[in-house]
Design a protein around this motif. Structure first.
Motif, PDB file in Angstrom:
ATOM      1  N   SER A  49       0.672  -1.208  -0.114  1.00 36.78           N
ATOM      2  CA  SER A  49       0.045  -0.054  -0.006  1.00 36.78           C
ATOM      3  C   SER A  49       0.771   1.198   0.096  1.00 36.78           C
ATOM      4  N   GLN A  50       1.974   1.196   0.975  1.00 37.92           N
ATOM      5  CA  GLN A  50       2.800   2.403   0.907  1.00 37.92           C
ATOM      6  C   GLN A  50       3.468   2.570  -0.624  1.00 37.92           C
ATOM      7  N   ILE A  51       3.917   1.454  -1.318  1.00 33.91           N
ATOM      8  CA  ILE A  51       4.488   1.569  -2.695  1.00 33.91           C
ATOM      9  C   ILE A  51       3.497   2.402  -3.477  1.00 33.91           C
ATOM     10  N   LEU A  89       9.445  14.922  -7.919  1.00 32.15           N
ATOM     11  CA  LEU A  89       9.652  13.711  -8.419  1.00 32.15           C
ATOM     12  C   LEU A  89      10.840  13.069  -7.888  1.00 32.15           C
ATOM     13  N   SER A  90      11.846  13.468  -7.818  1.00 25.75           N
ATOM     14  CA  SER A  90      13.143  12.977  -7.261  1.00 25.75           C
ATOM     15  C   SER A  90      12.845  12.516  -5.766  1.00 25.75           C
ATOM     16  N   ALA A  91      12.403  13.117  -5.138  1.00 26.03           N
ATOM     17  CA  ALA A  91      12.079  12.825  -3.648  1.00 26.03           C
ATOM     18  C   ALA A  91      11.006  11.352  -3.780  1.00 26.03           C
ATOM     19  N   LYS A 133      11.465   7.513  -2.394  1.00 26.30           N
ATOM     20  CA  LYS A 133      10.674   7.230  -1.568  1.00 26.30           C
ATOM     21  C   LYS A 133      10.015   5.637  -2.254  1.00 26.30           C
ATOM     22  N   ILE A 134       9.867   5.732  -3.394  1.00 26.07           N
ATOM     23  CA  ILE A 134       9.514   4.478  -4.033  1.00 26.07           C
ATOM     24  C   ILE A 134      10.639   3.427  -3.843  1.00 26.07           C
ATOM     25  N   ALA A 135      11.804   3.763  -4.072  1.00 20.36           N
ATOM     26  CA  ALA A 135      12.969   2.859  -3.775  1.00 20.36           C
ATOM     27  C   ALA A 135      12.898   2.320  -2.433  1.00 20.36           C
ATOM     28  N   GLN A 136      12.841   3.251  -1.347  1.00 20.74           N
ATOM     29  CA  GLN A 136      12.777   2.800  -0.102  1.00 20.74           C
ATOM     30  C   GLN A 136      11.702   1.880   0.267  1.00 20.74           C
ATOM     31  N   TYR A 137      10.623   2.265  -0.088  1.00 18.81           N
ATOM     32  CA  TYR A 137       9.405   1.233   0.200  1.00 18.81           C
ATOM     33  C   TYR A 137       9.555  -0.024  -0.504  1.00 18.81           C
ATOM     34  N   ARG A 138      10.001  -0.127  -1.657  1.00 20.69           N
ATOM     35  CA  ARG A 138      10.176  -1.222  -2.475  1.00 20.69           C
ATOM     36  C   ARG A 138      11.077  -2.091  -1.653  1.00 20.69           C
ATOM     37  N   GLU A 139      12.155  -1.664  -0.957  1.00 16.91           N
ATOM     38  CA  GLU A 139      13.169  -2.515  -0.417  1.00 16.91           C
ATOM     39  C   GLU A 139      12.566  -2.844   0.857  1.00 16.91           C
ATOM     40  N   LEU A 140      11.774  -2.119   1.472  1.00 14.77           N
ATOM     41  CA  LEU A 140      10.823  -2.423   2.830  1.00 14.77           C
ATOM     42  C   LEU A 140      10.183  -3.540   2.703  1.00 14.77           C
ATOM     43  N   TYR A 141       9.294  -3.582   1.450  1.00 18.90           N
ATOM     44  CA  TYR A 141       8.300  -4.243   0.878  1.00 18.90           C
ATOM     45  C   TYR A 141       8.777  -5.726   0.600  1.00 18.90           C
TER      46      TYR A 141
END
Length: 184
Positions: A40-42, A127-129, A133-141
């Motif tokens: 959901s976060q992603i 967009l860069s930020a 965040k997408i990369a961080q949430y992808r890693e967490l996911y």
């Protein structure tokens, strides 16, 4: 007397057996919910990026109205991402959108006034930020998916996972080197 002790022992073993089943089941549920929460976060960030891209396209259009094909490709890719339902569909649509963003930024390179536009620069920063965040949430996911999948595959959890239809969770992968550079 021994019959009473034997009966108590059998009851105790049954209670322990069901307590273990309940603990395993509850831990699988918690991890499954963790996978869904992380996804959901992603999804929130993907939607945010989609909105930012829409604004970015509109800004670029003002400067480069004749780049119609690029705008159509970005719009199509954005639509595909918004309509994706599974992790794999999102993964594929995200990779396509990333490729079209490269084209959009290549168009923007040709317009010095656009590169200096305050709105465009702000959208780039956002967009860069969001990409970060997408990369961080992808890693967490993916970490949560790994924990969940490991938990459902080890013995005796695998027996209960199969019995209660806990399905394997999919990883959200991104093609390496495909994140668009948003700096000018």
């Amino acid at each position: 007397m021994w019959n009473l002790i034997g009966f108590g022992l059998v009851v105790l073993i049954i209670v322990i057996f069901f307590a273990i089943i309940i603990l395993i089941y509850n831990s699988l549920i918690k991890l499954q919910n963790g996978v869904e929460g992380a996804w959901s976060q992603i999804n929130v960030q993907l939607e945010r990026r989609s909105d930012l891209i829409d604004n970015l396209v509109e800004t670029v259009k003002g400067y480069a109205a004749h780049e119609k094909t690029t705008f159509q490709e970005v719009a199509r890719a954005r639509s595909n991402l918004n309509n994706a339902e599974t992790v794999k569909e999102n993964e594929k649509a995200d990779n396509i959108l990333t490729g079209t963003l490269k084209s959009l930024f290549a168009v923007a390179e040709n317009y010095p006034d656009l590169k200096a536009d305050e709105n465009f620069l702000e959208l780039q920063d956002q967009l860069s930020a969001t990409e970060d965040k997408i990369a961080q949430y992808r890693e967490l996911y993916n970490e949560i998916v790994l924990t969940y999948n490991n938990k459902r595959e080890v013995f005796p959890n695998n027996i209960l996972a199969n019995f209660f239809n806990f399905e394997e969770a999919e990883y959200f992968e991104h093609e390496p080197g495909e994140v668009p550079k948003v700096d000018f």
